[in-house]
Motif scaffolding. Structure first.
Motif, PDB file in Angstrom:
ATOM      1  N   UNK A   1       0.877  -1.135  -0.094  1.00 11.75           N
ATOM      2  CA  UNK A   1      -0.086  -0.128   0.197  1.00 11.75           C
ATOM      3  C   UNK A   1       0.936   1.391  -0.064  1.00 11.75           C
ATOM      4  N   UNK A   2       0.521   2.354  -0.695  1.00 13.92           N
ATOM      5  CA  UNK A   2       1.231   3.495  -0.961  1.00 13.92           C
ATOM      6  C   UNK A   2       0.920   4.154   0.424  1.00 13.92           C
ATOM      7  N   UNK A   3       2.145   5.026   1.047  1.00  8.36           N
ATOM      8  CA  UNK A   3       1.857   5.766   2.062  1.00  8.36           C
ATOM      9  C   UNK A   3       1.464   7.146   1.876  1.00  8.36           C
ATOM     10  N   UNK A   4       0.314   7.618   2.513  1.00  7.13           N
ATOM     11  CA  UNK A   4      -0.411   8.635   2.186  1.00  7.13           C
ATOM     12  C   UNK A   4       0.600  10.103   2.239  1.00  7.13           C
ATOM     13  N   UNK A   5       0.553  10.968   1.395  1.00 11.16           N
ATOM     14  CA  UNK A   5       1.290  12.298   1.601  1.00 11.16           C
ATOM     15  C   UNK A   5       0.912  13.260   2.635  1.00 11.16           C
ATOM     16  N   UNK A   6      -0.330  12.990   3.317  1.00 11.75           N
ATOM     17  CA  UNK A   6      -0.816  14.039   4.219  1.00 11.75           C
ATOM     18  C   UNK A   6      -0.503  13.400   5.635  1.00 11.75           C
ATOM     19  N   UNK A   7      -0.541  14.463   6.445  1.00  8.26           N
ATOM     20  CA  UNK A   7      -0.662  14.245   7.930  1.00  8.26           C
ATOM     21  C   UNK A   7      -1.611  14.567   8.654  1.00  8.26           C
TER      22      UNK A   7
END
Length: 223
Positions: A3-9
């Motif tokens: 799964x790709x890591x989200x680019x948001x926090x």
């Protein structure tokens, strides 16, 4: 397949509380519901006069006390120790509900299990057979306050959106929620559906719509 890591926090609980506090106007009388909403009290600017209300009978509530300075005779509706600001008062539960039902609160901030795009609120029972219903004063607050805001995580632990086209849990109130403050975005509920107010850095509009599985209108509003 990875799964790709989200680019948001995601906003932390305190960051979310600060975001809610940012929109509370000078002179407002505000009820803070049990759970996450109680954190908002810690983020009201010191130079802004806001009357915080708790349904068990407090007006003029302050932030949480420092460790070691708790007074367990002075607690909010969630049984957490609080402080009382100069001029604050505590009073009978019936008087408190009179304030709630009489339209004297400008804003209430509540948690939720589900909110519909048009502002229906479900926050007292999941409908599960083994769940314990906990309506409290939620129905009185949701309908009695001039504005009802919801403060919650946008998704469940299973990754399912809590913002839905139609609530499947028992309703607390119909079309009462004006704004949803979440860990990923701030949304307005309107008769025509959701309107975006803001979202966290790194999250884009298309991804937010994918997470919610709902259309979200764009807006230039800053609040």
């Amino acid at each position: 397949m990875s799964m790709s890591t989200p680019s948001y926090q995601r906003r932390s609980k305190d960051q979310l509380a600060a975001r809610v506090a940012q929109d509370i106007h000078e002179g407002a009388s505000v009820n803070l519901g049990i759970g996450m909403p109680t954190l908002v009290a810690n983020h009201i600017p010191a130079d802004r006069e806001v009357l915080l209300h708790s349904e068990n009978g407090i007006l003029g509530m302050g932030p949480a006390p420092a460790t070691g300075h708790e007074d367990y005779d002075l607690i909010n509706a969630g049984k957490q120790p609080v402080t009382l600001l100069p001029g604050g008062a505590y009073f009978h539960h019936a008087d408190s509900f009179g304030m709630m039902r009489g339209g004297h609160l400008d804003i209430c901030v509540l948690g939720a299990f589900q909110v519909s795009a048009q502002g229906d609120l479900a926050n007292w029972h999941t409908g599960e057979a083994d769940a314990i219903p906990a309506v409290g004063g939620a129905m009185d607050l949701a309908i009695g306050a001039k504005q009802t805001w919801v403060m919650m995580d946008l998704l469940t632990k299973q990754g399912v959106s809590k913002v839905v086209a139609q609530c499947t849990y028992p309703l607390t109130g119909k079309r009462c929620v004006k704004r949803i403050y979440s860990d990923l975005a701030t949304l307005a509920c309107t008769a025509h559906g959701l309107v975006l107010i803001d979202m966290v850095d790194g999250l884009n509009h298309a991804e937010l719509e994918r997470l919610l599985q709902l259309p979200i209108a764009k807006t230039s509003l800053s609040k």
